[in-house]
Design a protein around this motif. Sequence first.
Motif, PDB file in Angstrom:
ATOM      1  N   LEU A 124       0.986   9.275 -10.509  1.00 26.03           N
ATOM      2  CA  LEU A 124       0.349   9.474 -11.806  1.00 26.03           C
ATOM      3  C   LEU A 124       0.693  10.834 -12.410  1.00 26.03           C
ATOM      4  CD1 LEU A 124      -3.145   7.927 -11.047  1.00 26.03           C
ATOM      5  CD2 LEU A 124      -1.619   7.201 -12.891  1.00 26.03           C
ATOM      6  N   GLY A 125       1.372  11.657 -11.639  1.00 25.14           N
ATOM      7  CA  GLY A 125       1.743  12.975 -12.136  1.00 25.14           C
ATOM      8  C   GLY A 125       0.616  13.975 -12.137  1.00 25.14           C
ATOM      9  N   THR A 219     -12.485 -13.580  -7.239  1.00 24.99           N
ATOM     10  CA  THR A 219     -11.879 -12.813  -8.334  1.00 24.99           C
ATOM     11  C   THR A 219     -12.448 -11.408  -8.435  1.00 24.99           C
ATOM     12  OG1 THR A 219     -13.509 -13.781  -9.837  1.00 24.99           O
ATOM     13  CG2 THR A 219     -11.340 -14.844  -9.706  1.00 24.99           C
ATOM     14  N   GLN A 220     -13.623 -11.199  -7.862  1.00 24.49           N
ATOM     15  CA  GLN A 220     -14.248  -9.881  -7.937  1.00 24.49           C
ATOM     16  C   GLN A 220     -13.854  -9.005  -6.751  1.00 24.49           C
ATOM     17  OE1 GLN A 220     -18.465 -10.153  -8.408  1.00 24.49           O
ATOM     18  NE2 GLN A 220     -18.667  -8.121  -9.228  1.00 24.49           N
ATOM     19  N   ARG A 221     -13.220  -9.573  -5.749  1.00 18.63           N
ATOM     20  CA  ARG A 221     -12.886  -8.823  -4.545  1.00 18.63           C
ATOM     21  C   ARG A 221     -11.448  -8.304  -4.598  1.00 18.63           C
ATOM     22  NH1 ARG A 221     -14.723 -13.531  -2.216  1.00 18.63           N
ATOM     23  NH2 ARG A 221     -12.824 -13.780  -0.996  1.00 18.63           N
ATOM     24  N   ARG A 222     -11.013  -7.915  -5.769  1.00 18.72           N
ATOM     25  CA  ARG A 222      -9.659  -7.392  -5.943  1.00 18.72           C
ATOM     26  C   ARG A 222      -9.730  -6.063  -6.678  1.00 18.72           C
ATOM     27  NH1 ARG A 222      -6.905 -12.969  -8.266  1.00 18.72           N
ATOM     28  NH2 ARG A 222      -7.188 -14.230  -6.379  1.00 18.72           N
ATOM     29  N   PRO A 223      -9.790  -4.949  -5.943  1.00 25.21           N
ATOM     30  CA  PRO A 223      -9.812  -3.649  -6.629  1.00 25.21           C
ATOM     31  C   PRO A 223      -8.618  -3.526  -7.565  1.00 25.21           C
ATOM     32  CG  PRO A 223     -10.288  -3.386  -4.296  1.00 25.21           C
ATOM     33  CD  PRO A 223      -9.864  -4.818  -4.488  1.00 25.21           C
ATOM     34  N   ALA A 224      -8.874  -3.383  -8.847  1.00 28.85           N
ATOM     35  CA  ALA A 224      -7.799  -3.389  -9.840  1.00 28.85           C
ATOM     36  C   ALA A 224      -7.125  -2.029  -9.926  1.00 28.85           C
ATOM     37  CB  ALA A 224      -8.358  -3.774 -11.200  1.00 28.85           C
ATOM     38  N   ASN A 225      -5.803  -2.051 -10.055  1.00 27.63           N
ATOM     39  CA  ASN A 225      -5.060  -0.812 -10.296  1.00 27.63           C
ATOM     40  C   ASN A 225      -4.923  -0.655 -11.803  1.00 27.63           C
ATOM     41  OD1 ASN A 225      -3.304   1.338 -10.484  1.00 27.63           O
ATOM     42  ND2 ASN A 225      -1.910   0.584  -8.911  1.00 27.63           N
ATOM     43  N   LEU A 226      -5.845   0.111 -12.385  1.00 22.93           N
ATOM     44  CA  LEU A 226      -5.889   0.245 -13.834  1.00 22.93           C
ATOM     45  C   LEU A 226      -4.908   1.284 -14.363  1.00 22.93           C
ATOM     46  CD1 LEU A 226      -9.770   0.099 -14.298  1.00 22.93           C
ATOM     47  CD2 LEU A 226      -8.114  -1.777 -14.416  1.00 22.93           C
ATOM     48  N   LYS A 231       1.545   5.054 -14.407  1.00 23.56           N
ATOM     49  CA  LYS A 231       2.509   5.365 -13.352  1.00 23.56           C
ATOM     50  C   LYS A 231       3.931   5.056 -13.814  1.00 23.56           C
ATOM     51  CE  LYS A 231      -0.668   4.636  -9.479  1.00 23.56           C
ATOM     52  NZ  LYS A 231      -1.012   3.800  -8.311  1.00 23.56           N
ATOM     53  N   ARG A 232       4.096   3.940 -14.511  1.00 20.39           N
ATOM     54  CA  ARG A 232       5.430   3.592 -14.996  1.00 20.39           C
ATOM     55  C   ARG A 232       5.924   4.612 -16.015  1.00 20.39           C
ATOM     56  NH1 ARG A 232       3.199  -1.675 -14.747  1.00 20.39           N
ATOM     57  NH2 ARG A 232       2.694  -1.622 -16.979  1.00 20.39           N
ATOM     58  N   ARG A 236       7.616   8.476 -11.512  1.00 19.56           N
ATOM     59  CA  ARG A 236       7.860   9.022 -10.172  1.00 19.56           C
ATOM     60  C   ARG A 236       8.087   7.880  -9.186  1.00 19.56           C
ATOM     61  NH1 ARG A 236       5.914  14.431  -8.990  1.00 19.56           N
ATOM     62  NH2 ARG A 236       5.159  15.445 -10.894  1.00 19.56           N
ATOM     63  N   ALA A 237       9.114   8.009  -8.370  1.00 21.15           N
ATOM     64  CA  ALA A 237       9.445   6.965  -7.402  1.00 21.15           C
ATOM     65  C   ALA A 237       9.104   7.407  -5.981  1.00 21.15           C
ATOM     66  CB  ALA A 237      10.926   6.616  -7.497  1.00 21.15           C
ATOM     67  N   THR A 238       8.062   8.194  -5.830  1.00 23.08           N
ATOM     68  CA  THR A 238       7.660   8.691  -4.518  1.00 23.08           C
ATOM     69  C   THR A 238       7.386   7.533  -3.576  1.00 23.08           C
ATOM     70  OG1 THR A 238       6.538  10.448  -5.732  1.00 23.08           O
ATOM     71  CG2 THR A 238       6.122  10.318  -3.367  1.00 23.08           C
ATOM     72  N   SER A 239       7.840   7.648  -2.330  1.00 22.29           N
ATOM     73  CA  SER A 239       7.603   6.603  -1.347  1.00 22.29           C
ATOM     74  C   SER A 239       6.438   6.986  -0.433  1.00 22.29           C
ATOM     75  CB  SER A 239       8.848   6.368  -0.490  1.00 22.29           C
ATOM     76  OG  SER A 239       9.062   7.458   0.391  1.00 22.29           O
ATOM     77  N   ARG A 240       5.835   5.979   0.173  1.00 24.13           N
ATOM     78  CA  ARG A 240       4.733   6.244   1.090  1.00 24.13           C
ATOM     79  C   ARG A 240       5.211   7.021   2.314  1.00 24.13           C
ATOM     80  NH1 ARG A 240       1.263   4.654   5.049  1.00 24.13           N
ATOM     81  NH2 ARG A 240      -0.930   4.488   4.433  1.00 24.13           N
ATOM     82  N   ALA A 241       6.402   6.698   2.790  1.00 25.77           N
ATOM     83  CA  ALA A 241       6.945   7.408   3.951  1.00 25.77           C
ATOM     84  C   ALA A 241       7.135   8.889   3.653  1.00 25.77           C
ATOM     85  CB  ALA A 241       8.268   6.779   4.373  1.00 25.77           C
TER      86      ALA A 241
END
Length: 269
Positions: A124-125, A219-226, A231-232, A236-241
């Motif tokens: 997200l910068g 449908t309510q048990r899905r934490p949304a990535n708002l 991010k797009r 940033r293309a940071t990887s988890r590793a």
Amino acid sequence: RGRPPRLVFAATTARSGTGYLAALLGSVPGIDSVHERPPMLCGPWLHDLAARGHVGTYEERVVKADALGVLRDQLHGHMALADINHLFLTIQYDVVLDAFDHTGITIVDLRRDPIDVALSMDRLGWFSADNPGWQDWFLEPNRCTLAPGTTAAEPADPLDLILAHLADVLRRREDLRRATPTVQWIDADLPDIARREGARRLLRQIGFEPPSIRWPPRTQRRPANLRSARKRSVGRATSRAYVSQRADRFLARAPDRSAVAALEAELRR
């Protein structure tokens, strides 16, 4: 008058599911739950806190506790008032805990893997010039508001600042748990409460029965990535590793390992 509604808060970092938790609790009759309920004490409040510290800004920040008190007194038919946001541990906790009886407070210790949290923040910068709005929601970790003994480990770039921020918040959480033995603390992992059995267990711990055998619906048990679009745009293309490697380096460089012990424990569990 009967017993006042229970107050419910979350002790957590940003990007750890506060919006999901607030919506989950708000779907239950008897719980008035709002995500980032005003006044949030963000923006100028945080800037003032960075300059003058908790003691210097205390009287101005009491407005948060006053607002909650008014809301609690106005509730009709609700048995809990939930104010869920990531700033509780940074700027709200002291005025709230000083104002209300601890035996009527529940704090959900909401946890998400710190690597995933740091990865999301970096994409997200936050803590960088790519997203200057972060300064209205976070403090630089080497400001006067650090939890006692926490170190910024000589942060050199945004990812180090993010990790130092997480170390500070997690250390503050552990300090607060030790200081509030009569508060009801409930441990909750985000992946667990995203499952039906975990969500129902959390609700019962707070003191409520699930409203139906199918609560919460799938449908309510899905934490949304708002924040996906943001991010797009940051790109940033940071990887988890990579974040995991940087976290190991951050911990190794810390001049006082006890100061980052809470972050290290979260990374190792």
